[in-house]
Each structure stands twice: as structure tokens, then as C-alpha cells.
Design an enzyme around this catalytic site. Structure first.
Site, PDB file in Angstrom:
ATOM      1  N   GLU A  89       0.825  -1.209   0.000  1.00  0.00           N
ATOM      2  CA  GLU A  89       0.000   0.000   0.000  1.00  0.00           C
ATOM      3  C   GLU A  89       0.858   1.257   0.000  1.00  0.00           C
ATOM      4  OE1 GLU A  89      -3.993  -1.539   2.303  1.00  0.00           O
ATOM      5  OE2 GLU A  89      -2.315  -0.858   3.552  1.00  0.00           O
ATOM      6  N   CYS A 102       3.399   8.683   0.766  1.00  0.00           N
ATOM      7  CA  CYS A 102       3.993   7.749   1.724  1.00  0.00           C
ATOM      8  C   CYS A 102       4.271   6.438   0.984  1.00  0.00           C
ATOM      9  CB  CYS A 102       3.035   7.538   2.889  1.00  0.00           C
ATOM     10  SG  CYS A 102       3.644   6.401   4.149  1.00  0.00           S
ATOM     11  N   CYS A 109       7.143  -6.667   7.318  1.00  0.00           N
ATOM     12  CA  CYS A 109       8.200  -6.038   8.105  1.00  0.00           C
ATOM     13  C   CYS A 109       8.679  -7.019   9.158  1.00  0.00           C
ATOM     14  CB  CYS A 109       7.681  -4.764   8.770  1.00  0.00           C
ATOM     15  SG  CYS A 109       8.927  -3.872   9.748  1.00  0.00           S
ATOM     16  N   CYS A 113       6.981  -3.925  15.567  1.00  0.00           N
ATOM     17  CA  CYS A 113       6.599  -2.932  16.566  1.00  0.00           C
ATOM     18  C   CYS A 113       5.172  -3.212  17.015  1.00  0.00           C
ATOM     19  CB  CYS A 113       6.728  -1.526  16.001  1.00  0.00           C
ATOM     20  SG  CYS A 113       8.428  -1.068  15.575  1.00  0.00           S
ATOM     21  N   CYS A 116       1.968  -1.324  15.295  1.00  0.00           N
ATOM     22  CA  CYS A 116       1.952  -1.122  13.839  1.00  0.00           C
ATOM     23  C   CYS A 116       1.571  -2.418  13.137  1.00  0.00           C
ATOM     24  CB  CYS A 116       3.336  -0.648  13.377  1.00  0.00           C
ATOM     25  SG  CYS A 116       3.484  -0.458  11.596  1.00  0.00           S
ATOM     26  N   GLY A 157       7.140  -1.622   6.018  1.00  0.00           N
ATOM     27  CA  GLY A 157       8.537  -2.033   6.079  1.00  0.00           C
ATOM     28  C   GLY A 157       9.448  -1.009   6.729  1.00  0.00           C
ATOM     29  N   LEU A 213      10.548   7.150  18.005  1.00  0.00           N
ATOM     30  CA  LEU A 213      10.952   6.969  19.408  1.00  0.00           C
ATOM     31  C   LEU A 213       9.850   6.265  20.188  1.00  0.00           C
ATOM     32  CD1 LEU A 213      12.794  10.214  20.589  1.00  0.00           C
ATOM     33  CD2 LEU A 213      13.753   8.056  19.818  1.00  0.00           C
ATOM     34  N   CYS A 331      -1.244   6.458  10.216  1.00  0.00           N
ATOM     35  CA  CYS A 331       0.042   5.975  10.718  1.00  0.00           C
ATOM     36  C   CYS A 331      -0.133   4.672  11.491  1.00  0.00           C
ATOM     37  CB  CYS A 331       0.654   7.049  11.611  1.00  0.00           C
ATOM     38  SG  CYS A 331       2.282   6.625  12.255  1.00  0.00           S
TER      39      CYS A 331
END
Length: 345
Positions: A89, A102, A109, A113, A116, A157, A213, A331
Site C-alpha cells: 500500500e 507515503c 516487516c 513494533c 503497527c 517495512g 521513538l 500511521c
């Protein structure tokens, strides 16, 4: 071979080895990336013999868009099919005069995380240079007369995990004979891989850098970002300062606010102390809900307390409103899918 997998220098070297003028590479780049011509027979400032040779040796990949989603806020998401049944995407985000694309750099990935969805299906493979660049070329062609003004490598990714292809893609985008994008308008977003960031510094690409972060101490960051166990926050902060100093570009620190986890006044004070002395800004992003995780976005009251604490410590920050949530384009919501799943996605 796909011509869009190669940089200007690589094409020039290849032509030279085959006995053709090296400068043809500049003309090829101009046809492909400026004039958007993907047919060697139409490249009239190249000899006929060379055109025949190029046509026999190279091809032009034709990416397919499976679906196009349009959010009520104007954000657009494009679902691309790849040749091996992977689908990725890309997102276009309008904001005033800016139109930001984006771009994804991997199918899936490996970093996982825990906020995500890009890593939910695991890591499948790196995208080729052509697959990265084609996201820009295809979408920019489709949305005309609008023009992409900014690029962020912030999709599916970890860009620095596909380092060589990322760098080649950026070289193509920056080339004055090609797309000729401005360095200040390209940003790489990373979870923080110090050795690769130092390689970026040595290459002197001088594009912008955004670092995720999402926590102001080692313990909390390790809970939501497993990469922190290999590359601790202290190392990430050190290399961020180095990048900002060497490139003279402020580093952006991305900070997702998660309810009852990292959004207290004390968290804000710790963040301010952590990044003190770095040429930077903080991008505050309320967590975007996903059924895959237990997290929630904090209240407006908690968000404002966090912002006021940063103000008190004189930290420059921006507050990023969630965009494209209704089409799962915000996001942390982009994800790899198998092409067989797209009918139900």
C-alpha cells in the site's frame, strides 16, 4: 532486466561496456522519468541500433493498482499488486499546498513494533528499486494535474532494512536527469538502526530523517519496539545528534501517544531531557486504533497535558492529526497482504 532497477551511473556503465555512448543514460533517464515515455523505439535522440539493443535487453515494469481508496478527509490509499502475489500500500496525503506520498519499501516487516500492523504478517521480502520508484511514478501520473510535492519512506517495512534499494531509489528521484526531487522534500522514516544511519551520513544524500521513538526510556521502548533490545535508545539518540549535525537538517522524532503508557507529564519531561541539545522537532501522533493491539488513544486532556509539558521545556513540536483512518491509511495502519486476500480487503 527492468530499466527502473538501475541508477543513472549503472546504466551509463552498462552502455559503455556494451560499446554504446555512456551519455545515452542521461537521455534514457529524461525519457523515462521526465517525459514518462516507456518505449525505447520512441527515444529519438538515441541511435536506432542502440534502441534495438535496449529493447532486447531491458523492459519496463507495469505496476497494477488493485484498489484505490479515498478518505472523507481527502487522503488516498493505493493497493499495488506485485508479480509474486504480494500486495503493498501507498498513501497520498493532501495538506494545504503540500501533497505527500507515503511509500512502502518492503512487503511486510521483520521488526514487529507492537502498535503497527505492517509487521502482523511477518516479513516477506524487500521491494526492488523499480517497485519502490513505481509507486511514485504511477501515482503521480494518475493524480495529474496535481503533483506530489513531498515523499516519505514511511509505508510498509523498515526502509533502512532495504538499504541498497532505498539508496538507489533516492538517487533516481534526486537525479537532475530524472525526477529531480528536492533533497529537503524527501524523508526517510526509521525505527532506528544506528549502523545504517551512519552509512547514510557517509553517503551524503542529505535527505531528511525521521526516527520513531515512541517512548522516553529504554524499558518502555523495548516493550513496544523489540528493535530497542539490539539498538538501545541511547545509541539511537547519539546517532540522531550526529545526523542532524552532519547534514544540518533537523531530525524529526516521531512519538505516538498511547493511553496509560507513554503520555504522562513525566513522560514528556523525560523526552525533553532525552533530546536536549539535538537540532530536532517532535511529531506527536495520537495512537490510531487497530483490533490487532490492546492500545487506545489518550484523551484530549492527556494529550494537552503532554503538549504543555513539552512547551514548558521549550521543545519544538508539531501535532499530527490522524488522516485517512476510515480507509485504514493512518500511521501504523498500512499492511502487507497476499494478493488472494484483496477481494475481501
Amino acid at each position: 532486466m527492468d530499466i527502473k532497477d538501475y541508477t543513472l551511473e549503472e546504466i551509463g556503465q552498462f552502455l559503455k561496456e556494451k560499446g554504446y555512448p555512456e551519455f545515452y543514460s542521461k537521455q534514457i533517464f529524461c525519457w523515462v522519468y521526465k517525459k514518462r515515455v516507456e518505449d525505447f523505439t520512441l527515444m529519438t535522440d538515441i541511435s536506432k541500433e542502440a534502441r534495438i539493443f535496449l529493447k532486447d535487453f531491458f523492459y519496463f515494469s507495469k505496476p497494477k493498482i488493485l484498489k484505490r481508496f479515498i478518505s472523507k478527509d481527502g487522503t488516498e490509499k493505493f493497493l499495488f499488486s506485485l508479480d509474486d502475489k504480494n500486495a503493498i500500500e501507498s498513501v497520498v496525503i493532501p495538506e494545504g499546498k503540500r501533497l505527500t506520498l507515503c511509500i512502502s519499501t518492503q512487503a511486510g516487516c521483520r521488526f514487529g513494533c507492537r502498535f503497527c500492523v505492517s509487521g502482523i504478517g511477518g516479513f516477506k521480502r524487500n521491494l526492488k528499486v523499480s517497485e519502490i520508484v513505481n509507486q511514485f511514478l504511477t501515482i503521480n501520473d494518475i493524480i495529474k494535474p496535481r503533483i506530489i510535492t513531498n515523499i516519505v519512506f514511511m509505508g510498509i517495512g523498515e526502509p533502512l532494512d532495504n538499504f541498497d534499494n532505498l539508496v538507489k531509489s533516492i538517487e533516481i528521484l534526486l537525479s537532475p536527469y530524472g525526477v529531480y526531487f528536492g533533497k529537503k522534500r524527501i524523508c526517510i522514516s526509521t525505527c532506528g538502526i544506528p549502523p545504517r544511519i551512519r552509512e547514510l551520513i557517509s553517503l551524503n544524500l542529505r535527505v531528511r530523517l525521521s526516527i520513531s521513538l515512541h517512548a522516553s526510556c529504554e524499558e518502555k521502548r523495548s516493550l513496544i519496539m523489540p528493535v530497542n533490545k539490539k539498538y538501545p535508545l541511547s545509541e539511537v539518540i547519539k546517532v540522531s545528534k550526529e545526523y542532524a549535525k552532519r547534514t544540518n537538517f533537523p531530525v524529526t522524532f516521531e512519538y505516538i501517544l498511547i493511553k496509560d503508557f507513554n503520555c504522562s507529564k513525566e513522560d514528556a519531561f523525560k523526552l525533553a531531557h532525552l533530546i536536549r541539545g539535538i537540532n530536532c522537532k517532535v511529531n506527536i501522533i495520537p495512537y490510531n486504533f487497530s483490533p490487532y493491539f490492546k492500545w487506545h488513544s489518550p484523551s484530549i486532556y492527556d494529550i494537552n497535558k503532554f503538549r504543555e509539558a513539552l512547551k514548558k521545556k521549550r521543545i519544538f513540536f508539531t501535532f499530527r492529526k490522524s488522516r485517512g483512518q476510515d480507509i485504514e491509511a493512518a500511521c501504523g495502519q498500512l499492511r502487507w497482504v497476499n494478493i488472494n486476500e484483496t477481494e475481501t480487503k
